[in-house]
Design an enzyme around this catalytic site. Structure first.
Site, PDB file in Angstrom:
ATOM      1  N   ASP A  62      46.428   6.977  25.221  1.00 51.07           N
ATOM      2  CA  ASP A  62      46.025   7.385  23.788  1.00 51.07           C
ATOM      3  C   ASP A  62      44.356   7.589  24.274  1.00 51.07           C
ATOM      4  O   ASP A  62      43.721   7.132  24.902  1.00 51.07           O
ATOM      5  CB  ASP A  62      45.868   6.400  23.134  1.00 51.07           C
ATOM      6  N   ASP A 104      29.172   5.831   3.174  1.00 49.36           N
ATOM      7  CA  ASP A 104      30.288   6.180   3.866  1.00 49.36           C
ATOM      8  C   ASP A 104      30.446   5.401   5.040  1.00 49.36           C
ATOM      9  O   ASP A 104      30.035   4.940   5.950  1.00 49.36           O
ATOM     10  CB  ASP A 104      30.032   7.484   4.918  1.00 49.36           C
ATOM     11  N   GLU A 122      32.219   7.038  11.697  1.00 44.98           N
ATOM     12  CA  GLU A 122      31.713   8.349  11.825  1.00 44.98           C
ATOM     13  C   GLU A 122      30.167   8.250  11.019  1.00 44.98           C
ATOM     14  O   GLU A 122      29.116   8.408  11.163  1.00 44.98           O
ATOM     15  CB  GLU A 122      32.580   9.507  11.671  1.00 44.98           C
ATOM     16  N   PHE A 162      34.668  10.709   0.066  1.00 41.83           N
ATOM     17  CA  PHE A 162      35.524  11.888   0.509  1.00 41.83           C
ATOM     18  C   PHE A 162      36.943  12.140  -0.265  1.00 41.83           C
ATOM     19  O   PHE A 162      37.595  10.963  -0.288  1.00 41.83           O
ATOM     20  CB  PHE A 162      35.888  11.713   2.139  1.00 41.83           C
ATOM     21  N   THR A 169      38.256  18.084  -1.488  1.00 41.91           N
ATOM     22  CA  THR A 169      36.964  18.643  -1.377  1.00 41.91           C
ATOM     23  C   THR A 169      36.599  18.497  -0.050  1.00 41.91           C
ATOM     24  O   THR A 169      35.935  19.406   0.516  1.00 41.91           O
ATOM     25  CB  THR A 169      35.688  17.746  -2.385  1.00 41.91           C
ATOM     26  N   LYS A 207      27.908  16.610   2.927  1.00 42.88           N
ATOM     27  CA  LYS A 207      28.288  16.748   4.399  1.00 42.88           C
ATOM     28  C   LYS A 207      29.476  16.927   4.251  1.00 42.88           C
ATOM     29  O   LYS A 207      30.379  16.441   3.669  1.00 42.88           O
ATOM     30  CB  LYS A 207      27.493  15.695   5.088  1.00 42.88           C
ATOM     31  N   ASP A 267      55.020   4.826  17.442  1.00 43.29           N
ATOM     32  CA  ASP A 267      55.186   4.948  19.044  1.00 43.29           C
ATOM     33  C   ASP A 267      56.390   4.414  19.425  1.00 43.29           C
ATOM     34  O   ASP A 267      56.875   4.794  20.620  1.00 43.29           O
ATOM     35  CB  ASP A 267      54.030   4.067  19.591  1.00 43.29           C
TER      36      ASP A 267
END
Lengths: 600, 690
Positions: free
Chosen positions: B315, B352, B356, B385, B389, B403, B530
């Protein structure tokens, strides 16, 4: 070793190597699965033969059926040769009116020729009629050789085929071996031999008066073939004046051709290739030596072609040469060095313009040291067993070479077909050990080597070794065995060891000195020959059956390459180590002790 | 790698003492019979002992002291072999004992249904069956393996993994599997039991480390056949030597036939006792190495298969790259200062909590020393988020910072009556082409620039893959990214191939297509999705943090849940095979020197000329034979550490590896005994035993 010796051996090797490649590629075409320029040419003949004998050529056989067919066919051949010898006195083509062969000798000879051993307890010219020679010996020379090739091709198919239940058709393989390979080559070779003076006729034997009569002293034997002893324990001898020599005749050339090409080795005459009518000139000697290794060497190339990687074939051939060449030189050198016992006696054993030098006892002057030493190595490397010199008279080390070449399992070239499939058994063992050392489940030619393959390969390697050591032990323990020994002391042990090694590896050459045409020896060696040939072939077919059923594993960088010099050396080491470790104690009591005791 | 608290390291005194006691216990003929090579030694030892007794009584074939010493050393050979096995087993047993102590029988609160409020009955944990529901509350031990159906709790799994930090287990998702014997630290769980007594993960683990479930692997069987063949050959060669010797004595007219004692000594020296003695220890030690790497294999077969793996499926996230994508650069639009872009980007990312988002905040802090600001409640309005949108951001008074991905931002700008400058669009496309992810930052209707988010490839992973390639193993990266991104990361990490936009079906298909080429596939996984691929793969390592389904489907469980472990597993598998091959080669090569020691000694009275073969110049026939026997026994002891540790594996091509191992163990195997036997002979002379 003289320069002359060196060049004779080198010339032989060069010519052999030039011939094996075209020979091997031709044979690969013969056994190709798809029609090609070779098989198209013979197709009508093949079809006719199949129709006449009711063979369905497209029938593929499982390994069990293949093995059973092979075995039954050979047993039938065995019985035919036996019966033929027992009734030859009533059959035509018997100008000398030779009588029936004794049951034990006839059975020994039948087994001997069916197993491609061609051990001869009898003397051809004084016991076998022309019909027996042609219909019994010569036919089995072809069929036993073809059987060896057929089994080999089936074993190769085991590596080639993927997820398959069959390994080919025994009848087709037999037919193709015979009509494409053995018959045409024998025909050409017979003509070459006749051109050199080998006899080919149906005449009665010719009596010629001797210009100088001689007195022959011979030992007296009883009806059982044992030497009679007097009260003091010495052999009873009888002197006979000889004024007439009887020259044997017969259809020799046709039989001698296949005797060499098929690595059979059973001579038309008792003296085998030392006889002037069987091997008259140095050129005929050279041709006969070439013929011995031509097919076994070529089959290595055939193997490479068939598995789709020619390097694999060359690797096997190189392994054989790696063992064969040094041993050949060792034999020639030992013979050229002469007899150390004679060193102190102001006897000139040096080679010069006037003499070959070295140990010429038991050798033909027309061949000399190199051609005799080389012949001895060639005939025992291959399981041929034809001889052009008396192996009993070789120096201890010179005699050790042929003996050991046989004890290695007849895999250094070996018999046609059987030598290579024996070598493949060793390759499987080598691949297994090497495969572990690179950290993967061992694979050979893309097939995983697992417990079943290991079992069969072990059986194939073990069987000849076991037969040699056990039967030698029996022979030296039983009075009937010891009675046949011709020489006292350590050399006598070598004679026994050599005879049993020869029979148990289907070679058939004789050291000489051993009186082996007795019920005991005929039976013992008959058992050796039979069990060395068929169980081994069946074990290899069983391995082929399981390999054919396996899937093919594609090679990666982690796969052990089996075409590299490293693998060649490893394989040679495995062959030598198994051979050396098994036979070193026995050899130490025979030729090695003899060598060390003879003033070295 | 974390160290399990119960792992037993090295050889401590207690272990060795126990192994010594066990090596005597293992002398029982029934146990010896299982190993053909050592059984022959066993029979030989009994035989020489009887010969010794016969010699004491006065009818010996050789001096009683000589037979005594040969016999003693044959028994030692057996004991040393037993010791090696006992030592290998000992470590497993100690671990099993530690594991067993955590398998206490506890009272379980059995529920009538999958609901906390269901009726509770108390039951012994050993009476629980698969399908039962239990309630486990804080400070209680889990009574068995199962799946969380309701609730979330922190669980101490150190008894299994050795990792002391508690882990979260909750219903649904990939963190729902719990293991019996672990302890709930806080909150409560309703668990559906998934294993019957005696079949739990802990039971399997104990059975594995104890060696109880150890069956001979296919390779081990094939090797045993080969060793049996060699043993048989030598047995015949030695047994027939007696008749040869009797004949030779008659023929030479002097000397005595070889004695049974010497024949037996020769036989034991020749048969491959070294590998025969260490074979089972190597196998047990291989499993043990797995356990110490914190991997539990369900069978030795699986460990061995690991050595044969052709293709590794890895992975991307967590194995090849560090967790998630991280911001690596701010690329301002023309006319915009970078610091302004960084400031806006940081503001937009403050709320956020994704890795990331955190990385954007961190990058802005690193580049421009912009501190995280506490925005007043009410003053700032965070825009989370959403799937519609596909943007996030913040509204601070009049400032509306957003962003998002390229297409989302384009649509947003159009909706506010603006458009994305072509230059910014090209910048974003360039970033995408490099395999990174562009995020566009907008304030109001103005595009400020682009944030480059990139996968960070783990340090050293490229070298690891190069090693794999040399070993002949192909690496394939599995990722959900688009092919462009995947290709860029694949190139950076140095994998051979990649599967982009991977779905469970695509993974399964890939495995099947590789297997159709008859190659072996290894993979690791944790999620329930998996499980089909894990079940299909030849070597499947399930993460311990994974679901019960994944653990059931795999044939190994990695307690550390470290996907890079796959590489270690492959190496351990290979190492086990190499150790067996190397010791087999060594064992057979040893025979050459032993012949040179024993043959001249055995036939010295019949053919004194054979003494020329005594190249080691050993003092007397008796000391020669005894030296060979002693060497043969001692070499087992010397090689025990090698058998247990394994031959060092080097990532080389097969040819180079073979050359190396042949040189060390083949040539070494020929040379070492010449030196060893000579030294022992010198010692024997010194001790007056010669």
């Amino acid at each position: 070793m003289t320069t002359n010796d060196f060049f004779q051996v080198a010339l032989y090797l060069v010519v052999l190597l030039l011939l094996v490649k075209p020979m091997g590629q031709y044979m690969a075409l013969v056994f190709a699965e798809t029609p090609n320029r070779v098989t198209r040419w013979g197709a009508p003949v093949e079809r006719l033969l199949y129709r006449l004998s009711g063979i369905r050529a497209e029938d593929d056989m499982s390994w069990r059926r293949y093995a059973m067919t092979m075995l039954l066919f050979n047993v039938a051949g065995l019985l035919a040769v036996y019966v033929l010898q027992r009734v030859q006195q009533w059959l035509p083509l018997n100008p000398q009116h030779l009588g029936a062969i004794t049951p034990d000798s006839a059975m020994n000879t039948a087994i001997s020729f069916v197993t491609n051993t061609n051990w001869q307890g009898y003397a051809g010219e004084s016991s076998m009629s022309y019909l027996t020679q042609m219909l019994g010996m010569a036919v089995q020379n072809f069929l036993s050789a073809a059987t060896g090739i057929a089994v080999l091709i089936a074993v190769i198919r085991g590596f080639v085929r993927r997820s398959s239940l069959s390994i080919g058709n025994f009848w087709v393989d037999m037919t193709r071996s015979t009509i494409y390979i053995l018959l045409p080559l024998s025909f050409v070779m017979a003509l070459l031999l006749v051109s050199q003076g080998v006899v080919q006729n149906f005449k009665a034997y010719v009596d010629v008066p001797l210009t100088q009569p001689i007195v022959a002293t011979e030992v007296v034997k009883d009806t059982q073939g044992y030497t009679l002893k007097d009260a003091a324990g010495h052999d009873v001898t009888r002197d006979t004046p000889v004024r007439v020599q009887t020259l044997p005749m017969g259809p020799a050339a046709s039989q001698i051709a296949i005797k060499h090409l098929g690595t059979n080795g059973g001579g038309f005459f008792n003296a085998n290739s030392a006889h002037p009518y069987e091997n008259p000139t140095p050129l005929s000697n050279f041709i006969e030596m070439l013929a011995i290794l031509l097919i076994p060497g070529g089959l290595c190339i055939t193997f490479g072609c068939m598995v789709g990687d020619r390097r694999q074939g060359w690797a096997i051939l190189c392994t054989m040469l790696l063992i064969f060449v040094p041993l050949t030189f060792a034999a020639v050198m030992a013979e050229q060095a002469g007899n150390p016992v004679l060193h102190g006696l102001s006897i000139d054993q040096q080679a010069s313009a006037l003499q070959a030098g070295g140990n010429m006892e038991g050798k033909e002057t027309r061949f000399g040291i190199a051609a005799s030493g080389l012949f001895a190595a060639v005939t025992t490397a291959a399981s041929c067993g034809a001889v052009n010199a008396m192996h009993d008279s070789l120096t201890p080390l010179g005699g050790l070479v042929p003996m050991w070449l046989m004890q290695l399992g007849e895999v250094i070239f070996g018999g046609v077909g059987s030598g290579l499939y024996g070598m493949l058994a060793f390759a499987v063992v080598a691949v297994f050990i090497a495969g572990l050392m690179v950290g993967r489940t061992p694979e050979y030619l893309g097939k995983k080597i697992e417990a079943h393959e290991m079992k069969m390969a072990s059986l194939a390697v073990l069987l000849p070794c076991a037969l040699v050591v056990i039967c030698t032990a029996i022979a030296v323990l039983v009075p009937a065995g010891v009675a046949g020994i011709g020489n006292p002391g350590v050399h006598g042990f070598s004679e026994v060891l050599y005879a049993v090694s020869s029979a148990s590896n289907n070679n058939g050459s004789a050291f000489g000195g051993l009186s082996a045409n007795t019920p005991f020896w005929n039976t013992l060696l008959g058992v050796c020959m039979f069990f060395a040939r068929f169980p081994l072939a069946i074990a290899m077919l069983a391995m082929a059956g399981s390999l054919a059923a396996k899937r093919h594993v594609p090679p990666s960088a982690g796969t052990l390459p089996t075409h590299t010099p490293l693998f060649v050396i490893l394989l040679a080491c495995v062959v030598i180590v198994v051979g050396a470790l098994t036979f070193l104690p026995a050899l130490a009591l025979g030729p090695i002790a003899e060598y060390l005791m003879s003033g070295h | 790698m974390t160290t399990p608290t119960h792992a037993v390291r090295g050889f401590d005194r207690e272990l060795i003492l126990k192994a010594v006691a066990d090596s005597f216990r293992k002398l029982s003929p029934r146990l010896q019979f299982r190993n053909p090579v050592m059984f022959v030694v066993f029979v030989c030892s009994v035989l020489t002992t009887l010969l010794w007794i016969q010699a004491i009584v006065g009818h010996g074939e050789a001096p009683a002291s000589f037979i005594f010493w040969v016999s003693i050393w044959l028994w030692f050979t057996l004991l040393f072999a037993n010791f090696a096995e006992a030592l290998a087993e000992g470590r497993g047993k100690a671990q099993a004992a530690a594991l067993r102590s955590s398998r206490k029988n506890v009272m379980a609160k059995k529920l009538a249904g999958p609901d906390r409020s269901a009726a509770i009955t108390f039951a012994e944990s050993s009476d629980l069956r698969s399908g039962d529901y239990v309630l486990v509350e804080a400070n209680e031990l889990l009574p068995g393996d199962g799946e969380v159906v309701v609730g979330a709790a922190s669980v101490d799994e150190s008894a299994i993994t050795g990792e002391s930090a508690p882990v979260i287990r909750e219903s649904g998702g990939d963190r729902s599997a719990v293991t019996g014997g672990t302890r709930v630290l806080s909150d409560w769980l309703v668990v559906r039991i998934t294993s019957n007594p005696g079949e739990s993960f802990l039971d399997r683990m104990i059975a594995m480390v104890e060696g109880a479930a150890r069956r001979k692997t296919p390779n081990e069987i094939a090797l045993t056949i080969l060793l049996a063949k060699f043993t048989l050959i030598f047995l015949l060669a030695c047994a027939t030597l007696l008749p040869y010797s009797i004949y030779s004595v008659q023929a030479a007219g002097k000397g005595n036939p070889i004695t049974l004692t010497v024949l037996v000594a020769l036989l034991v020296c020749l048969i491959p006792t070294t590998i025969g003695a260490l074979l089972s220890a190597i196998g047990i030690a291989g499993m043990d190495r797995m356990i110490r790497a914190n991997v539990i294999a369900t069978s030795g077969r699986a460990v061995e298969a690991a050595g044969d793996v052709d293709v590794l499926l890895l992975d991307k996230t967590g194995t090849i790259t560090l967790g998630n994508r991280q911001a690596v650069a701010f690329m301002p639009a023309p006319g915009v200062e970078e610091v302004r872009l960084a400031d806006a980007a940081q503001l937009a990312s403050l709320a956020d909590e994704t890795p990331e988002g955190r990385s954007v905040v961190v990058l802005a802090k690193e580049r421009f020393n912009l501190r995280e600001r506490q925005l007043q409640e009410g003053q700032a309005q965070f825009v989370p988020f959403t799937a519609q949108t596909r943007m996030s951001g913040v509204d601070i008074g009049e400032r509306r910072i957003r962003k998002g991905a390229l297409d989302a931002v384009e649509r947003y700008l159009e909706s506010v009556g603006s458009h994305l400058p072509p230059l910014v669009k090209r910048m974003a496309e360039d970033v995408a082409r490099r395999g990174a992810t562009p995020l566009i930052v907008v304030e109001g209707s103005v595009a400020l620039g682009v944030i480059e988010l990139k996968d960070i490839v783990k340090g050293g992973i490229r070298e690891r893959f190069a090693e794999m390639r040399r070993m002949g193993i192909k690496t394939v990266m599995i990722t959900g990214d688009n092919p462009l991104t995947a290709a860029a990361i694949a190139a950076e990490a140095g994998v051979d191939d990649f599967l982009a936009e991977a779905t469970p079906e695509a993974k399964l298909k890939l495995i099947r297509s590789i297997q159709a080429e008859n190659r072996l596939v290894a993979m690791c996984g944790d999620g329930t999705n998996d499980a089909p691929a894990l079940a299909q793969a030849d070597v499947a390592v399930a993460m311990n943090t994974g679901t019960q389904a994944a653990k059931e489907a795999g044939n190994m469980v990695d307690l550390d849940s470290n996907p890079t472990k796959l590489i270690e597993v492959v190496e351990i598998g290979k190492q086990m095979l190499i150790t067996r091959g190397a010791l087999t080669t060594f064992s057979i090569s040893n025979d050459i020197a032993k012949y040179f020691a024993i043959i001249p000694a055995a036939f010295a009275t019949t053919y004194p000329a054979l003494n020329a073969l005594n190249v080691m110049r050993l003092a007397t026939p008796q000391s020669a034979i005894l030296s060979a026997v002693i060497f043969n026994a001692l070499i087992i002891i010397f090689l025990i550490p090698l058998a247990l540790k394994g031959v060092k594996y080097r990532a080389l091509g097969a040819g180079a590896l073979l050359r190396r191992n042949l040189l060390v163990y083949g040539l070494g195997g020929i040379a070492v005994p010449f030196i060893g036997i000579k030294l022992i002979d010198l010692l024997l002379v010194l001790c007056g035993l010669a």
